[in-house]
Write a protein that holds these residues in place. Structure first.
Motif, PDB file in Angstrom:
ATOM      1  N   GLN A 206       0.828  -1.191   0.000  1.00 42.14           N
ATOM      2  CA  GLN A 206       0.000   0.000   0.000  1.00 42.14           C
ATOM      3  C   GLN A 206       0.871   1.253   0.000  1.00 42.14           C
ATOM      4  OE1 GLN A 206      -3.149   0.119   2.929  1.00 42.14           O
ATOM      5  NE2 GLN A 206      -3.482  -2.119   2.812  1.00 42.14           N
ATOM      6  N   GLY A 207       0.447   2.224  -0.807  1.00 41.46           N
ATOM      7  CA  GLY A 207       1.152   3.492  -0.814  1.00 41.46           C
ATOM      8  C   GLY A 207       0.656   4.395   0.284  1.00 41.46           C
ATOM      9  N   SER A 208       1.068   5.650   0.224  1.00 46.21           N
ATOM     10  CA  SER A 208       0.616   6.649   1.182  1.00 46.21           C
ATOM     11  C   SER A 208       0.404   7.950   0.422  1.00 46.21           C
ATOM     12  CB  SER A 208       1.641   6.828   2.303  1.00 46.21           C
ATOM     13  OG  SER A 208       2.884   7.252   1.767  1.00 46.21           O
ATOM     14  N   GLY A 209      -0.225   8.916   1.062  1.00 45.65           N
ATOM     15  CA  GLY A 209      -0.434  10.196   0.412  1.00 45.65           C
ATOM     16  C   GLY A 209      -1.638  10.154  -0.513  1.00 45.65           C
ATOM     17  N   SER A 210      -1.585  10.953  -1.563  1.00 46.29           N
ATOM     18  CA  SER A 210      -2.738  11.140  -2.444  1.00 46.29           C
ATOM     19  C   SER A 210      -3.009   9.917  -3.320  1.00 46.29           C
ATOM     20  CB  SER A 210      -2.509  12.350  -3.354  1.00 46.29           C
ATOM     21  OG  SER A 210      -2.282  13.512  -2.582  1.00 46.29           O
ATOM     22  N   ILE A 211      -4.280   9.761  -3.693  1.00 44.13           N
ATOM     23  CA  ILE A 211      -4.691   8.840  -4.754  1.00 44.13           C
ATOM     24  C   ILE A 211      -5.116   9.725  -5.914  1.00 44.13           C
ATOM     25  CG2 ILE A 211      -6.308   7.033  -5.456  1.00 44.13           C
ATOM     26  CD1 ILE A 211      -6.502   6.221  -2.500  1.00 44.13           C
ATOM     27  N   TRP A 212      -4.336   9.737  -6.966  1.00 37.84           N
ATOM     28  CA  TRP A 212      -4.553  10.712  -8.021  1.00 37.84           C
ATOM     29  C   TRP A 212      -5.569  10.257  -9.076  1.00 37.84           C
ATOM     30  CZ3 TRP A 212      -3.837  15.097  -6.412  1.00 37.84           C
ATOM     31  CH2 TRP A 212      -2.661  15.585  -5.815  1.00 37.84           C
ATOM     32  N   LEU A 213      -5.622   8.955  -9.413  1.00 32.60           N
ATOM     33  CA  LEU A 213      -6.495   8.496 -10.489  1.00 32.60           C
ATOM     34  C   LEU A 213      -7.356   7.327 -10.041  1.00 32.60           C
ATOM     35  CD1 LEU A 213      -4.139   8.550 -13.644  1.00 32.60           C
ATOM     36  CD2 LEU A 213      -5.735  10.322 -12.880  1.00 32.60           C
ATOM     37  N   ASP A 214      -8.535   7.253 -10.649  1.00 33.92           N
ATOM     38  CA  ASP A 214      -9.435   6.126 -10.410  1.00 33.92           C
ATOM     39  C   ASP A 214     -10.216   5.885 -11.693  1.00 33.92           C
ATOM     40  OD1 ASP A 214     -12.017   5.409  -7.866  1.00 33.92           O
ATOM     41  OD2 ASP A 214     -10.860   4.112  -9.215  1.00 33.92           O
ATOM     42  N   ASP A 215     -10.738   4.675 -11.825  1.00 32.30           N
ATOM     43  CA  ASP A 215     -11.539   4.287 -13.005  1.00 32.30           C
ATOM     44  C   ASP A 215     -10.803   4.624 -14.301  1.00 32.30           C
ATOM     45  OD1 ASP A 215     -14.405   5.364 -11.190  1.00 32.30           O
ATOM     46  OD2 ASP A 215     -13.807   3.293 -11.582  1.00 32.30           O
ATOM     47  N   VAL A 216      -9.527   4.238 -14.351  1.00 29.51           N
ATOM     48  CA  VAL A 216      -8.715   4.489 -15.546  1.00 29.51           C
ATOM     49  C   VAL A 216      -9.110   3.500 -16.632  1.00 29.51           C
ATOM     50  CG1 VAL A 216      -6.375   4.526 -16.486  1.00 29.51           C
ATOM     51  CG2 VAL A 216      -6.821   5.389 -14.167  1.00 29.51           C
ATOM     52  N   ILE A 217      -9.390   4.017 -17.843  1.00 33.75           N
ATOM     53  CA  ILE A 217      -9.736   3.151 -18.976  1.00 33.75           C
ATOM     54  C   ILE A 217      -8.869   3.565 -20.157  1.00 33.75           C
ATOM     55  CG2 ILE A 217     -11.554   2.393 -20.558  1.00 33.75           C
ATOM     56  CD1 ILE A 217     -13.595   3.013 -18.398  1.00 33.75           C
ATOM     57  N   CYS A 218      -7.923   2.709 -20.523  1.00 31.53           N
ATOM     58  CA  CYS A 218      -7.012   2.983 -21.636  1.00 31.53           C
ATOM     59  C   CYS A 218      -7.339   2.057 -22.809  1.00 31.53           C
ATOM     60  CB  CYS A 218      -5.552   2.749 -21.228  1.00 31.53           C
ATOM     61  SG  CYS A 218      -4.987   3.734 -19.825  1.00 31.53           S
TER      62      CYS A 218
ATOM     63  N   GLY B 219      -7.350  13.350  -8.768  1.00 26.75           N
ATOM     64  CA  GLY B 219      -7.717  13.519  -7.363  1.00 26.75           C
ATOM     65  C   GLY B 219      -9.114  13.055  -7.030  1.00 26.75           C
ATOM     66  N   VAL B 220      -9.898  12.655  -8.047  1.00 24.15           N
ATOM     67  CA  VAL B 220     -11.276  12.192  -7.824  1.00 24.15           C
ATOM     68  C   VAL B 220     -11.283  10.671  -7.745  1.00 24.15           C
ATOM     69  CG1 VAL B 220     -13.634  12.169  -8.719  1.00 24.15           C
ATOM     70  CG2 VAL B 220     -12.188  14.202  -9.051  1.00 24.15           C
ATOM     71  N   HIS B 221     -11.702  10.103  -6.625  1.00 24.21           N
ATOM     72  CA  HIS B 221     -11.669   8.642  -6.464  1.00 24.21           C
ATOM     73  C   HIS B 221     -12.624   8.230  -5.355  1.00 24.21           C
ATOM     74  CE1 HIS B 221      -9.519   8.653  -2.597  1.00 24.21           C
ATOM     75  NE2 HIS B 221      -8.964   9.764  -3.058  1.00 24.21           N
ATOM     76  N   ASN B 222     -12.909   6.946  -5.270  1.00 23.77           N
ATOM     77  CA  ASN B 222     -13.738   6.401  -4.193  1.00 23.77           C
ATOM     78  C   ASN B 222     -13.116   5.121  -3.661  1.00 23.77           C
ATOM     79  OD1 ASN B 222     -14.185   4.691  -6.284  1.00 23.77           O
ATOM     80  ND2 ASN B 222     -16.424   4.800  -6.262  1.00 23.77           N
ATOM     81  N   CYS B 223     -11.801   5.159  -3.453  1.00 22.00           N
ATOM     82  CA  CYS B 223     -11.091   3.953  -3.011  1.00 22.00           C
ATOM     83  C   CYS B 223     -10.023   4.321  -1.998  1.00 22.00           C
ATOM     84  CB  CYS B 223     -10.475   3.224  -4.192  1.00 22.00           C
ATOM     85  SG  CYS B 223      -9.275   4.224  -5.101  1.00 22.00           S
ATOM     86  N   GLY B 224      -9.418   3.303  -1.411  1.00 14.79           N
ATOM     87  CA  GLY B 224      -8.307   3.472  -0.475  1.00 14.79           C
ATOM     88  C   GLY B 224      -7.037   2.833  -0.996  1.00 14.79           C
ATOM     89  N   HIS B 225      -5.957   2.975  -0.242  1.00 19.59           N
ATOM     90  CA  HIS B 225      -4.663   2.451  -0.689  1.00 19.59           C
ATOM     91  C   HIS B 225      -4.617   0.926  -0.721  1.00 19.59           C
ATOM     92  CE1 HIS B 225      -2.464   6.132  -1.317  1.00 19.59           C
ATOM     93  NE2 HIS B 225      -2.851   6.608  -0.143  1.00 19.59           N
ATOM     94  N   ASN B 226      -5.627   0.273  -0.125  1.00 15.90           N
ATOM     95  CA  ASN B 226      -5.663  -1.186  -0.245  1.00 15.90           C
ATOM     96  C   ASN B 226      -6.029  -1.622  -1.657  1.00 15.90           C
ATOM     97  OD1 ASN B 226      -8.244  -0.128   0.135  1.00 15.90           O
ATOM     98  ND2 ASN B 226      -9.036  -2.080   0.923  1.00 15.90           N
ATOM     99  N   GLU B 227      -6.406  -0.633  -2.511  1.00 16.50           N
ATOM    100  CA  GLU B 227      -6.739  -0.933  -3.902  1.00 16.50           C
ATOM    101  C   GLU B 227      -5.720  -0.316  -4.880  1.00 16.50           C
ATOM    102  OE1 GLU B 227     -11.215   0.171  -2.857  1.00 16.50           O
ATOM    103  OE2 GLU B 227     -11.043  -0.506  -4.935  1.00 16.50           O
ATOM    104  N   ASP B 228      -4.548  -0.019  -4.387  1.00 16.42           N
ATOM    105  CA  ASP B 228      -3.518   0.563  -5.263  1.00 16.42           C
ATOM    106  C   ASP B 228      -3.170  -0.400  -6.401  1.00 16.42           C
ATOM    107  OD1 ASP B 228      -1.574   2.366  -2.729  1.00 16.42           O
ATOM    108  OD2 ASP B 228      -3.381   2.908  -3.859  1.00 16.42           O
ATOM    109  N   ALA B 229      -3.100   0.144  -7.619  1.00 14.44           N
ATOM    110  CA  ALA B 229      -2.807  -0.666  -8.804  1.00 14.44           C
ATOM    111  C   ALA B 229      -1.297  -0.903  -8.956  1.00 14.44           C
ATOM    112  CB  ALA B 229      -3.331   0.039 -10.053  1.00 14.44           C
ATOM    113  N   SER B 230      -0.957  -2.055  -9.525  1.00 12.68           N
ATOM    114  CA  SER B 230       0.445  -2.422  -9.778  1.00 12.68           C
ATOM    115  C   SER B 230       0.539  -3.101 -11.135  1.00 12.68           C
ATOM    116  CB  SER B 230       0.970  -3.367  -8.686  1.00 12.68           C
ATOM    117  OG  SER B 230       0.845  -2.797  -7.401  1.00 12.68           O
ATOM    118  N   ILE B 231       1.772  -3.179 -11.660  1.00 15.21           N
ATOM    119  CA  ILE B 231       1.987  -3.884 -12.932  1.00 15.21           C
ATOM    120  C   ILE B 231       3.336  -4.585 -12.913  1.00 15.21           C
ATOM    121  CG2 ILE B 231       0.619  -2.212 -14.245  1.00 15.21           C
ATOM    122  CD1 ILE B 231       3.260  -1.132 -15.382  1.00 15.21           C
TER     123      ILE B 231
END
Length: 1397
Positions: A243-255, A271-283
């Motif tokens: 899990q990260g810390s600080g801001s969650i900048w993106l959510d619902d990303v569709i590429c 900066g618009v999101h409805n999630c927490g750092h337990n949902e941080d994306a990784s690759i």
């Protein structure tokens, strides 16, 4: 208005002001106020636009708010550092804000740690380079900081150590610069490499995470492409990498997968999101550089983070918190290095725990292994003394000694795990280059070579279409290599392999990276590797790089494998066949490592060498590379058995001067037409039991011998020229020039094998000389013996003397106007800041008292801590070769004026003396009796335009030596320099042959390697290039022919700079052979044959492709012969082009004795020499009252081989018979010849000593001597004269109470060559050799116990024509010989002891 002023009055702090004032103002006014608060963040253009929009506001309120902002806002300079003069805010010249204005930072001590702080302060990520010498242009205004010394952990630059704001000793030419990583807007963190991890993006000055809602492979594809990490392998959810810390900048990303950046994909808004750092994306991307990658990880130091394990066994992502004490056995990390994982304190994981490494013996070689193990590129520095802070826990390693080829630190030699004798105050550190995505390869340094960029997991080249200096400027800046010097085409540094990534590159020169320039697209090209682009940058780190410039592909190396399948670390054994690129070894040679089958390590594998063309010259290169002495044989036909694996080299052709086998010409790596039945072999001398080390060539250095399986040194007790002669002969290095003591070439280590060595000079080996026995000694390594031999192989010098422009120096002028020697005083007020000179050194500008120009005035240097390392810096700065000694105690006389430097401590790498550490300019605790001196070797860079020993004929005015028919020449002025022997000529110096007229040079004749330009009209500096090889003139093919090759031709011909390099037989087609094809020069060669080419006579072209050259200027006048009257030798130099143009062969000459021929050739000058000794090579010697003159003649023959009368060049050298070293002026000798060249040599050297006993074997040391009244004085003198014809005579010896030999109050012991009182004075030897001695009783003068001095005046006598031994039976019948007086010698003071012994 009064109602509005209240909130302004009591809001004195910014936060309170913002709160209360914004409450009292309307929405519109709050907008104005917030803009003003953020004024410092607005660009000037945005601020002006905004101000115009605010004009509707009531003027009083607007003015009040502005005044309040500037009066109470404490952060006008809230960003007190900036980077300017670049197109990126994250690179440029460093400037800081102080006292209302911006100023620059001086680059003294400026390094990567300082740059790290600036990059962090600006939010620009990690530092990539710390640039010096105003790399981003010179600033203006104040210089606010100097000697900045950051640890790397500071939050802002002003927190670092420095001299004080405004205190400096530099100019804007030394403004510091920085290139930061520029804070890529996306990164992957919390992983062991930059191509996998938690996704974070940079916005509004901080990093934040991305929510995993709708996160899929298309999104991962965009991020992987954006980071240059290839294809996406996995798009992971649920904080798979922690899990990260600080801001969650993106959510619902569709590429879609085709976007250039993750922020270009569809999303809810930053900066618009409805999630927490337990949902941080990784690759996880396709390219996994791994721990040993040469790719720079962009994440912070893993040791400072919590790692997560990405379990891939069940498809369910999970997170395992990693304890900071876990690791893989032998893993290394760099701690406390700021934002960089490629610099910091070295820590290693051993026995289940992290620990540090002690800095004993820690150097660049050891640090390079760490950088390689971490995949951080080449090493930049190896800090000691806990530079990155003291660690904790165990100290695992000490006395680490790496060879440089190890793949991990534990493979290096050390004291043993956990064995040490140090504390954490000695923790070692490392600063690595961090593997820039661009590199220069196939060169001997990192700032020149073939351009390669890293993309899609592999290195590839750049095509040279449209390649110019603007493109090179970008690459040089990107690498921190200063300005671009050359943009080269046609694979100037060899053809690459693999991908060609870029073509048609067009840069403006201001781009931060080569990939930011315009191009066709990565991988799009229409060229081959024969068009690979190359560059040469201004900063050339030099040949002593510890890193191979051609960094191997990470995938081609064998690395330790960290298995993550079961949680248990494992290790894949490293294959024993690994080596360093270009390394050679001899296999199957029995018990000897110096004989066997030749094998070479290339492209990650050992292979053999085919025996086609294999001979002794090629084998000698292998022996030299292995340190196995001279070659004995070069066996062919698999004499040492057939090898296996690849055959790497075939048709090897070496010149013999190469330092390693890969520098020789060959067919190309892996190109051959043979089998292992033709494997070549070598038998070397088997590591000669003697070697010379710690020097730039094999014929000078510290003497070491091989015994009992290891090398050891020789003690300098009794060490003299006879011992040195044996070693020089044993090594094939000619005669000995110097036998040096006191560890002149540095202290050795290990055993001291020999002491008290006494050689006759004729022994075949140093171990055959008399000595007490091996390992029997009473000395330390501070007495290690060294030698300098006559043969100096040359070009591989580690000291590149930067010979100053003669015009920029002030020399002593030798006035010859009236026959009376005079001296033109040098103006002490002129000089260049930091310039050095050597004063009072006689006829040499490369020895004397050290003087330095600082603050507008010349001053001296104190000798406290003065040694040969400091002296070497002076020799290098003056272009005077290597140091011979560092005299102290005003050896060259006391200076005057200020004492500028004291406690000088140089590392040896400095380019000038002011770069060394010292107490501070003008700060000292000494007097002029401690003035430091230097004696240099006077052996400059062969490419120098000003040679202190061999004068450049073009830079002087010589008397005309007519080589035509006996026509009188003119007398020219003698050059006014103090560093060269004066050269005189008689009024009619002619080169006669007995026949009048001039023979036209035969066009079919030449000197091997000579070039000429044909069919160029009236100019000899333009035309078709022709070269003389194998007895015949031929042409050069124009394939790869460009300005660099043409410049070499222009230089060889003395025709100035190149203007153009015409092709396609522009000057007409030649005839005869085509000698050279595919010529590729680096631009520094002195002649065309030194450039790379296909081989003499090997070509695939016709005369329609003959190459041409147009040079800038006409050839200078033909050069006249040079005459140097040295102390031991007389030398005559003949310019090859001049002599050849007259139909004479410059190599055909001999002196009066036929076998005395030429001895060497330097820069197209053939040198003949003869010893200054009567009878040597037919020398005649004549003397008068003041001078001795040696005369001889040089005979030269026609270019054809038929019988002809030789052309004669008489010459003579006159040597003064006194030793007045204080007179640095030439004296016109009274003895002159009618024709030829004549010159003046240096004067004889004399010395006097006081001895303890009557056998004259134990001299007193210099300085004050105390003796009882009535003690006998035993005085000995000696004169250094090469010719045994001369002996020394004691003229007058006396005592006085003054150190001035001209004092009128004298007490004579010897007067008019005879003792004054035979009961008190005995002359033991005078007039029979080059030594003289006498004994006398020491009594009071004038009955007073005052200090006295002894003075002796001497003379030289030619014993061939005179009776030199004085006859003193009756004083009236003294011998009157044809002897010449020498300068009086003085010793003392001697003080009386009132109590007898």
């Amino acid at each position: 208005m009064s109602g509005l002023s209240l909130p302004v009055v009591f809001c004195t702090q910014r936060q309170a002001y913002k709160l209360s004032c914004s409450r009292s103002l309307g929405k519109f006014h709050r907008e104005v106020f917030h803009h003003l608060l953020d004024f410092h963040s607005l660009s000037p253009s945005k601020f002006v636009s905004w101000m115009w929009s605010m004009m509707e506001m009531p003027g009083g309120l607007l003015l009040l708010l502005i005044l309040q902002f500037f009066t109470h806002n404490p952060s006008v300079a809230a960003s007190p550092v900036r980077l300017v003069n670049s197109d990126s805010r994250c690179s440029g010249r460093v400037e800081i804000y102080h006292a209302g204005q911006w100023g620059t930072v001086c680059d003294d001590s400026w390094d990567l740690n300082d740059a790290i702080v600036v990059c962090r302060q600006l939010g620009c990520g990690r530092a990539r380079s710390a640039l010096q010498k105003a790399a981003f242009g010179q600033g203006s205004g104040p210089i606010l900081l100097d000697n900045v010394d950051c640890s790397g952990s500071e939050s802002k630059l002003t927190e670092c150590r420095h001299r004080g704001i405004g205190f400096h000793d530099c100019g804007h030419s030394e403004d510091a610069g920085v290139v930061c990583e520029a804070a890529s807007p996306v990164r992957l963190v919390n992983s062991d490499n930059r191509c996998s991890g938690r996704v974070e993006i940079y916005h509004a000055g901080q990093w934040g995470t991305v929510c995993d809602d709708s996160w899929d492979l298309n999104d991962a594809i965009v991020v992987c492409r954006q980071l240059g990490c290839g294809r996406a392998r996995s798009a992971m959810q649920k904080a798979a990498f922690g899990q990260g810390s600080g801001s969650i900048w993106l959510d619902d990303v569709i590429c879609s997968g085709r976007e250039p950046s993750i922020t270009d994909c569809r999303h809810q808004g930053i900066g618009v999101h409805n999630c927490g750092h337990n949902e941080d994306a990784s690759i996880i991307c396709d390219i996994q550089p791994g721990p040993n990658s040469t790719v720079s990880p962009t994440t912070a130091d893993p040791g400072s983070q919590t790692f997560t394990s990405a379990s891939l066994t069940s498809g369910t992502p999970g997170t395992t918190a990693v304890d900071n004490t876990t690791g893989v056995e032998g893993q290394v990390r760099l701690a406390n290095g700021g934002n960089s994982s490629c610099s910091g304190r070295v820590e290693i994981f051993l026995r289940g725990q992290w620990g540090t490494v002690c800095d004993d013996h820690w150097d660049l070689v050891d640090a390079q292994v760490v950088c390689r193990q971490l995949g951080c590129g080449r090493v930049l520095s190896a800090p000691q003394s806990a530079r990155f802070g003291q660690g904790s826990g165990p100290i695992w390693l000490d006395d680490v000694v790496c060879s440089g080829s190890e793949s991990k630190l534990t493979e290096c030699r050390h004291r043993g795990i956990g064995s040490h004798d140090c504390g954490h105050s000695e923790d070692s550190g490392v600063v690595c280059e961090a593997a820039s995505p661009v590199r220069l390869v196939n060169s001997d340094n990192r700032c020149s070579g073939r351009v390669e960029i890293y993309h899609a997991g592999q290195w590839g080249t750049v095509c040279d279409d449209s390649w110019d200096l603007n493109d090179a400027i970008v690459v040089c800046r990107q690498l921190g290599c200063g300005r671009a010097r050359s943009a080269m085409q046609k694979a100037a540094f060899g053809q690459g392999s693999g991908s060609i990534w870029l073509d048609d590159v067009i840069c403006s020169g201001r781009e931060p990276s080569i990939t930011d320039c315009r191009h066709q697209g990565i991988g799009v090209h229409n060229c081959g590797h024969n068009e690979d682009a190359s560059i040469i940058c201004d900063i050339q780190p030099g040949p002593n790089t510890t890193v191979s410039p051609t960094t191997a592909d990470p995938g081609s190396q064998t690395f330790t494998s960290a298995s993550l399948t079961s949680g248990t670390p494992g290790t894949t054994a490293v294959d024993n066949t690994t080596g360093v690129e270009g390394q050679v070894r001899l296999a199957n040679g029995g018990n000897s490592s110096c004989s066997g089958r030749v094998e070479i390590f290339l492209r990650g594998q050992w292979g053999t060498v085919c025996d086609d063309h294999w001979d002794l010259v090629d084998a000698q290169v292998v022996c030299r590379q292995l340190g196995c002495g001279r070659v004995l044989s070069a066996p062919q036909s698999a004499r040492f058995g057939q090898g296996s694996g690849p055959i790497w080299l075939d048709d090897v052709v070496c010149s013999g001067s190469e330092s390693k086998l890969t520098e020789c010409r060959h067919r190309g790596i892996g190109s051959h037409d043979c089998g292992h039945s033709e494997d070549s072999g070598v038998v070397c001398e088997a590591a000669s039991p003697v070697r010379l080390v710690n020097s730039d060539n094999r014929c000078s250095g510290r003497v070491e011998i091989y015994h009992a399986g290891q090398w050891g040194t020789v003690c300098d007790d009794s060490w003299d020229l006879n011992d040195a002669n044996v070693v020089c002969r044993q090594l094939g290095c000619g005669r000995a020039r110097s036998a040096m003591q006191k560890a002149a070439f540095g202290q050795g280590s290990g055993p001291i094998w020999l002491d008290d060595v006494i050689c006759s000079g004729r022994e075949p080996s140093i171990t055959d000389c008399r000595h007490p026995g091996f390992r029997l000694h009473n000395c330390g390594h501070d007495e290690d013996a060294s030698i300098i031999c006559d043969i100096q192989p040359g070009p591989n010098s580690t000291f590149s003397p930067t010979t100053p422009d003669p015009g920029s120096q002030t020399f002593t002028s030798a006035s010859l106007t009236s026959g009376t020697p005079g001296t033109t005083a040098v103006d002490n007020s002129t000089g260049v800041e930091g310039q050095v000179r050597l004063a009072n050194g006689g006829n040499s500008s490369c020895s004397g008292r050290v003087e330095i120009f600082l603050r507008g005035q010349w001053g001296t240097v104190c000798d406290d801590q003065w040694d040969v390392v400091d002296a070497q810096v002076v020799c290098r700065q003056l272009g005077c070769g290597r140091v011979l000694s560092a005299p102290r105690s005003a050896r060259f006389g006391q200076g005057s004026g200020p004492i500028w430097l004291d406690d000088v401590a140089c590392s040896g790498n400095e380019s000038k003396l002011t770069e060394c550490r010292h107490r501070g300019i003008g700060t000292h605790g000494c007097g002029h009796n401690e003035d430091a001196g230097v004696v240099c070797e006077v052996q400059p860079d062969p490419n120098s335009t000003f040679s202190p020993t061999t004068p450049d004929p073009g830079s002087q005015t010589f008397t005309s030596a007519s080589l035509t028919s006996g026509t009188p020449g003119t007398t020219a002025a003698v050059p006014h320099t103090t560093d060269l022997p004066a050269i005189h000529s008689s009024p009619y110096a002619t080169l006669t042959s007995g026949t009048s007229g001039t023979s036209a040079a035969d066009n079919s004749r030449g000197v091997e390697g000579q070039v000429r330009l044909a069919n160029g009209g009236n100019s000899s500096c333009s035309g078709r290039v022709e070269i003389f090889l194998r007895g015949q003139w031929g042409t050069v093919c124009d394939e790869n022919w460009d300005l660099v090759e043409a410049q070499v031709v222009c230089r060889q011909l003395g025709c100035g700079r190149v203007l153009s390099a015409p092709e396609r037989a522009h000057f007409g087609q030649g005839n005869g052979p085509i000698w050279l094809d595919d010529v590729v020069c680096s631009g520094s060669e002195s002649q065309l044959t030194k450039c790379r080419h296909r081989g003499i006579g090997s070509h695939n072209c016709g005369h329609s492709e003959d190459a041409g050259v147009v040079c800038e200027v006409q050839r200078p006048p033909l050069q006249h012969p040079q005459l140097i009257c040295g102390r031991d030798k007389i030398q005559i130099g003949l310019n090859m082009a001049t002599i050849t143009s007259m139909g004479l062969n410059p190599l055909s000459g001999n002196l009066v004795v036929r076998n005395c021929s030429w001895v060497r050739m330097d820069n197209d000058v053939v040198w003949y020499e003869v010893d200054t000794q009567a009878g040597a090579c037919g020398n005649t010697l004549r003397t008068n009252r003041t001078h001795a003159m040696y005369s001889n003649s040089l005979y030269l023959y026609r270019g054809n081989m038929s019988f002809s009368h030789p052309v004669s060049l008489p010459f003579s050298c006159a040597y003064p018979l006194d030793t007045d070293t204080s007179m640095n002026v030439p004296i016109r000798p009274g003895l002159m010849f009618a024709v030829g060249l004549s010159g003046l040599g240096s004067k004889a050297r004399a010395s006097m000593s006081l001895f303890r006993t009557s056998n004259f074997t134990q001299p007193y040391p210099s300085g004050l001597i105390t003796l009882p009244v009535g003690s006998p004085l035993h005085v000995g003198v000696s004169v250094l004269v090469r010719d045994p014809s001369f002996v020394v005579v004691l003229e007058n010896c006396y005592a006085s109470d003054s150190s001035n030999p001209n004092d009128t109050v004298r007490y004579f012991f010897i007067q008019n060559k005879c003792p004054t009182d035979r009961q008190q004075v005995e002359v033991i030897e005078s007039g029979s050799s080059q030594q003289a001695c006498f004994s006398a009783l020491f009594l009071l003068i004038h009955g007073e116990y005052s200090d006295i001095y002894l003075h002796c005046s001497l003379s030289l006598c030619d014993q061939r024509s005179s009776r030199c031994a004085p006859s003193c039976r009756r004083r009236t019948s003294r011998s009157v010989s044809s002897s010449a007086p020498l300068k009086p010698l003085t010793i003392g003071p001697i003080t009386w002891s009132k109590s007898p012994e």
